[in-house]
Every structure is written in structure tokens, then in C-alpha cells.
Design an enzyme around this catalytic site. Structure first.
Site, mmCIF file in Angstrom:
data_model
loop_
_atom_site.group_PDB
_atom_site.id
_atom_site.type_symbol
_atom_site.label_atom_id
_atom_site.label_comp_id
_atom_site.label_asym_id
_atom_site.label_seq_id
_atom_site.Cartn_x
_atom_site.Cartn_y
_atom_site.Cartn_z
ATOM 1 N N LYS A 29 4.190 9.159 8.926
ATOM 2 C CA LYS A 29 3.794 8.487 10.266
ATOM 3 C C LYS A 29 4.741 9.059 11.448
ATOM 4 O O LYS A 29 4.501 10.000 11.827
ATOM 5 C CB LYS A 29 3.587 6.894 10.204
ATOM 6 C CG LYS A 29 2.455 6.347 8.967
ATOM 7 C CD LYS A 29 2.022 5.135 9.455
ATOM 8 C CE LYS A 29 0.704 5.230 8.369
ATOM 9 N NZ LYS A 29 0.676 4.302 7.142
ATOM 10 N N ASP A 37 9.315 2.756 -0.118
ATOM 11 C CA ASP A 37 8.232 3.477 0.865
ATOM 12 C C ASP A 37 8.320 3.130 2.165
ATOM 13 O O ASP A 37 7.993 2.212 2.511
ATOM 14 C CB ASP A 37 6.704 3.322 -0.011
ATOM 15 C CG ASP A 37 5.880 3.873 0.895
ATOM 16 O OD1 ASP A 37 5.954 4.603 1.911
ATOM 17 O OD2 ASP A 37 4.602 3.643 0.646
ATOM 18 N N TYR A 81 1.015 -1.080 -0.066
ATOM 19 C CA TYR A 81 0.032 -0.207 -0.008
ATOM 20 C C TYR A 81 0.640 1.207 0.013
ATOM 21 O O TYR A 81 1.968 1.183 0.882
ATOM 22 C CB TYR A 81 -0.973 -0.148 1.292
ATOM 23 C CG TYR A 81 -1.887 1.200 1.442
ATOM 24 C CD1 TYR A 81 -2.822 1.560 0.465
ATOM 25 C CD2 TYR A 81 -1.591 2.240 2.359
ATOM 26 C CE1 TYR A 81 -3.592 2.428 0.585
ATOM 27 C CE2 TYR A 81 -2.390 3.183 2.454
ATOM 28 C CZ TYR A 81 -3.457 3.537 1.683
ATOM 29 O OH TYR A 81 -4.000 4.615 1.662
HETATM 30 C C1 LIG Z 1 0.271 4.911 5.767
HETATM 31 C C2 LIG Z 1 0.965 4.631 4.571
HETATM 32 C C3 LIG Z 1 0.813 5.441 3.505
HETATM 33 C C4 LIG Z 1 -0.181 6.578 3.523
HETATM 34 O O1 LIG Z 1 0.044 7.457 4.237
HETATM 35 P P1 LIG Z 1 -0.918 8.606 4.577
HETATM 36 O O2 LIG Z 1 -0.604 9.438 5.726
HETATM 37 O O3 LIG Z 1 -2.183 7.636 5.238
HETATM 38 O O4 LIG Z 1 -1.602 9.355 3.501
HETATM 39 C C5 LIG Z 1 1.951 5.210 2.394
HETATM 40 N N1 LIG Z 1 2.733 4.341 2.111
HETATM 41 C C6 LIG Z 1 2.720 3.289 3.576
HETATM 42 C C7 LIG Z 1 3.835 2.283 3.315
HETATM 43 C C8 LIG Z 1 1.902 3.522 4.499
HETATM 44 O O5 LIG Z 1 1.945 2.468 5.545
#
Ligand SMILES: *Cc1c(COP(=O)(O)O)cnc(C)c1O
Length: 450
Positions: A263, A235, A140
Site C-alpha cells: 500500500k 503484516d 486479512y
Molecule cells: C491489502 C492487504 C494485503 C494484500 O495486499 P494486496 O496488495 O491487495 O495484495 C495484505 N495484508 C493486509 C493487512 C492488507 O491490508
């Protein structure tokens, strides 16, 4: 009270929520409304208390309402909540991020992880002047159009959008292959390597449950992207500052071209970031032709929360510059050493989480409930299956009904796990030995009744 609010919430919000997983669709039942949180605990509006293993989906590595973070936000707020012009907090957070991530030469802050990944993809396309991208099933990367795509099962296929509203013409530019599949990886590079702008990957996928890269998989990916002039994007929105200060790239010793963060770097406020090789980053406006912007980007409250969080984690310890006095100390010209050593804190988190995972595993075994536990550092996932989980298809084969029963059994006993088999658990520095012991004991009772 939660029940009443939940009823009203449905009249205001689609499905009662502002982000889908919160609706508990994966486990059934109704979500509770949180009144407040402190350390490892949450209290709902009916004064029920929970030990929290969701941690706002990752940011709360210090626990909730950490006094230093709260203080930093209050101090920043007093000076003004948004300026829309450079502020010194941005520089401090950039220094901390770069101290932990040597692959990041230049960085840009955003207000969410989604913006970071979406912008990184646009940047890679602008830099390479290619359109296609590759991602991995079950990873994701936020909800940008190009990234809401998975393949059907079985090898590389053209992307089919996961969501209505994503134009198929765009989705077709996103190729997806299974994680940990060396054959599919070689094959897609053979056929598409010269047309790919970027490969984006969660080096430690943690959004379809949790699975870990097989030995050599990330190395192979780095080698192939380099050979074909493809921008490699890690990511690390979850893994950054979670599995180690320097994220998965520190653990596996691989240098991506771009990294996305979020995060933890916002300490519970809305933040994202992307950064990497200066040569690529300099293609962004105002220097380059790839446009990206944000009214609240580099917001002083969010930066302050991030600075306080990373400083508490012992990040930037070797820099010995402004220390954890934050901007105040800088202004007074009084450098201070951070008091914590990052490595020691991450080791502590690791040991505590291992204790939890081992305890849950033993409790399940005793009750003859087959579970597979994947864990790295303070991220864990309990899969209801007897087969090892190495990719999305494996994760999908788990007993989701049994997970739902486990979830509700734990929730009734005051332990809040993620409301889906496809989400992970997080342990924070605020989780105590007593929290862990009580959780294992409750899990034993729940397993016995499954
Ligand atoms: C949470 C998450 C996102 C998206 O971040 P948001 O602040 O919710 O838009 C993207 N990549 C990964 C791996 C994530 O866990």
C-alpha cells in the site's frame, strides 16, 4: 455514464470488477466509475465530486495525484518502465524502509501485499522446517491459499477454507484463533507451539472494520513465539507508514522477525515488500533454498512513487543523504534534507482524524443512533452498534443494514466511505478542515434520516 459502463463491465469482468469489494455487494447498489482524483477528492465519469475516505484502500496517504509523486513517476518512466535487472531506485526505497523499520535488516520487494505475505509464510516454513501456521480471525493477509482461512467460532480449531479452490489438506495447516483472546493464545501454543512455523498477524487489524490489540496481547505473542522458535510476522501492509512511519511495531515497541508491507510504500503503484532478520531472509533464493521471484519486482516506476511518498512523509529525515531530490539529487551528488518532519505530519493526521471521528460520533449521538468508533491515527471505523468492538465476532454483530444506509446517504451527499461495514476509512494529508467540517455536517443529516 457510470451506469452504462457498469453494464458493459459485467460483460468483461466477473461481477463487473477486478477485485470483489468494488462491486458494492456489502452495501447494495452500483459502483461509480472514477474519471480522476486529486488531493482528497474524486470525480466520477458523470462529473460528480466526492470527498474520498477510501484512498484506494490505504496507499493514498498524501492524497491523490500528489505533484511530487506524479513527477517522480514521470521522471522514472522517461528512463524506461522496466528493466528486469537491478536499478538504483530499489536501493533508495530499501534505505527509507529500513530507516523507519529497524527490525528489517534485509528486504525484498514484490508487486503486491499478497505476494509479500505468501512469500513470508513460505520463507518461515523453509527457515523453521515446520508446516503449520497460526493466524487470527478477521485478519486479512491477501489471498494466498494458506491465508484464506478462518476458524469457525469458539476457540482454536483446524482451519476450514474460506474460499472454494483451497485444498483442505493445506487449510488444515492453518490454525486460527480470535484476536485479543489470551486464553486461546496460550492454549494453542501449549498444543501446537513446537509445530508452528509462523504466526502472522495484523498488529492493528483493519480488514474487519478496525480493532486494537489489548494491552499485553502483542507482547504475549512475541514472548510465546520466541519461546517456541516460531517466526513472528507482522503484516503491516496497512499499518506500515500509516499509524506511524515505523508502523504498529513502532507504536507498541515490539520487534517481529518478519514484516510485510505494501500500500503506502508503493504510493499508489503496485508494490509489496517483506523483510526482517537477515538470518531468516538469507534463506531466500539466490542465497538460500526458498524460492521467490517476480518479473516486475523492484519496478522503477513503483519504486519511484514509493520513494517520493515516503520522502514527503519525512521518512529518512535523520539519514540526511540523498534527501527528497531522489535519484536525480544522488546522481548530481547533491544531498538535500527532507523538508518535513515525520512525527509532525503524523500528529497532524491524527488530530484531523480525531476531529472527524469525534464529529461523527457527536452527530450520531444527537440523532440517537448508537455507534462505536474505533480509531488509531488516520484509520477510523464507525460501527453501528452500542457494544465495544475488540474482535471479528464483535464486528460481525454490527447492524450492516444501517451501515449500508449510512454509506448511501453519505455518497448521495458527495462523501465516499468504504462500501462495507468491514472496511475502514482513511484520512490523508490532503483532507482539509473544510472537508472534515462538511463531512460531519452531512453525517448529521444522514443520521437524522436513518
Ligand atoms: C491489502 C492487504 C494485503 C494484500 O495486499 P494486496 O496488495 O491487495 O495484495 C495484505 N495484508 C493486509 C493487512 C492488507 O491490508
Amino acid at each position: 455514464m457510470s451506469e452504462k459502463l457498469w453494464k458493459e463491465a459485467q460483460t468483461h469482468f466477473v461481477g463487473g470488477v477486478n477485485s470483489p469489494v468494488r462491486a458494492f455487494k456489502g452495501v447494495g447498489g452500483e459502483p461509480f466509475f472514477v474519471q480522476r482524483a486529486r488531493g482528497s477528492h474524486l470525480w466520477d465519469v458523470d462529473a460528480n465530486e466526492y470527498v474520498d475516505y477510501v484512498g484506494s484502500w490505504g496507499p493514498m496517504i498524501l492524497g491523490h495525484a500528489h505533484p511530487r509523486v506524479v513527477q517522480a513517476v514521470m521522471d522514472a518512466a522517461r528512463e524506461g518502465t522496466s528493466f528486469g535487472i537491478p536499478n538504483p531506485h530499489e536501493i533508495r526505497l530499501a534505505q527509507l524502509v529500513k530507516a523507519a523499520f529497524p527490525s528489517i535488516e534485509k528486504v525484498r520487494f514484490t508487486s503486491s501485499g499478497t505476494e509479500a505475505t505468501m512469500s513470508a509464510i513460505r520463507l518461515a516454513r523453509g527457515f523453521t522446517k515446520r508446516d503449520k501456521i497460526l493466524k487470527f480471525d478477521g485478519c486479512y493477509h491477501g489471498h494466498g491459499d494458506s491465508l484464506l482461512v478462518k476458524a469457525g467460532s469458539g476457540g482454536a480449531t483446524f482451519g476450514v477454507p474460506d474460499s472454494a479452490g483451497v485444498p483442505s489438506a493445506l487449510a488444515q495447516l492453518t490454525h486460527t484463533i480470535p484476536f485479543n483472546d489470551f486464553v486461546a493464545l496460550e492454549s494453542i501454543f501449549k498444543s501446537q507451539g513446537k509445530e508452528l512455523a509462523a504466526v502472522i498477524i495484523e498488529p492493528i487489524p483493519a480488514n474487519a472494520g478496525l480493532f486494537l490489540p489489548k494491552t499485553g496481547f502483542l507482547e504475549k505473542l512475541r514472548e510465546l513465539t520466541q519461546q517456541h522458535g516460531v517466526v513472528l510476522i507482522f503484516d503491516e501492509v496497512i499499518s506500515g507508514f500509516r499509524v506511524a512511519a515505523g508502523g504498529a511495531q513502532e507504536i507498541y515497541g515490539i520487534k517481529p522477525d518478519l514484516t510485510t508491507l505494501g500500500k503506502i510504500i508503493g504510493g499508489g503503484l503496485p508494490v509489496g515488500a517483506f523483510g526482517g532478520r537477515a538470518e531468516i531472509m538469507d534463506c531466500l533464493a539466490p542465497l538460500g533454498s526458498v524460492y521467490q521471484a517476480g518479473t516486475l519486482s523492484g519496478n522503477p516506476l513503483a519504486m519511484a512513487a514509493g520513494i517520493a511518498t515516503l520522502t514527503e512523509l519525512g521518512v529518512g529525515g535523520r539519514m540526511g543523504e540523498w534527501g527528497n531530490g531522489g535519484m536525480g539529487a544522488m546522481e548530481r551528488g547533491r544531498p538535500r534534507e527532507p523538508k518535513q518532519d515525520a512525527k509532525a505530519l503524523y500528529n497532524k493526521l491524527d488530530a484531523r482524524t480525531e476531529k472527524l471521528a469525534t464529529g461523527i460520533g457527536e452527530a450520531a449521538k444527537k440523532a440517537k443512533i448508537p455507534v462505536m468508533q474505533n480509531r488509531i491515527g488516520s484509520i477510523f471505523c464507525t460501527f453501528f452498534t452500542d457494544k465495544p468492538i475488540a474482535n471479528y465476532d464483535d464486528a460481525k454483530s454490527c447492524d450492516k443494514g444501517r451501515y449500508a444506509k449510512f454509506f448511501h446517504g453519505m455518497l448521495e451527499r458527495g462523501f465516499y466511505f468504504a462500501p462495507s461495514q468491514f472496511e475502514v476509512g482513511f484520512v490523508s494529508l490532503a483532507h482539509t478542515e473544510a472537508d472534515i467540517a462538511a463531512t460531519i455536517e452531512a453525517a448529521g443529516e444522514v443520521f437524522a434520516n436513518l
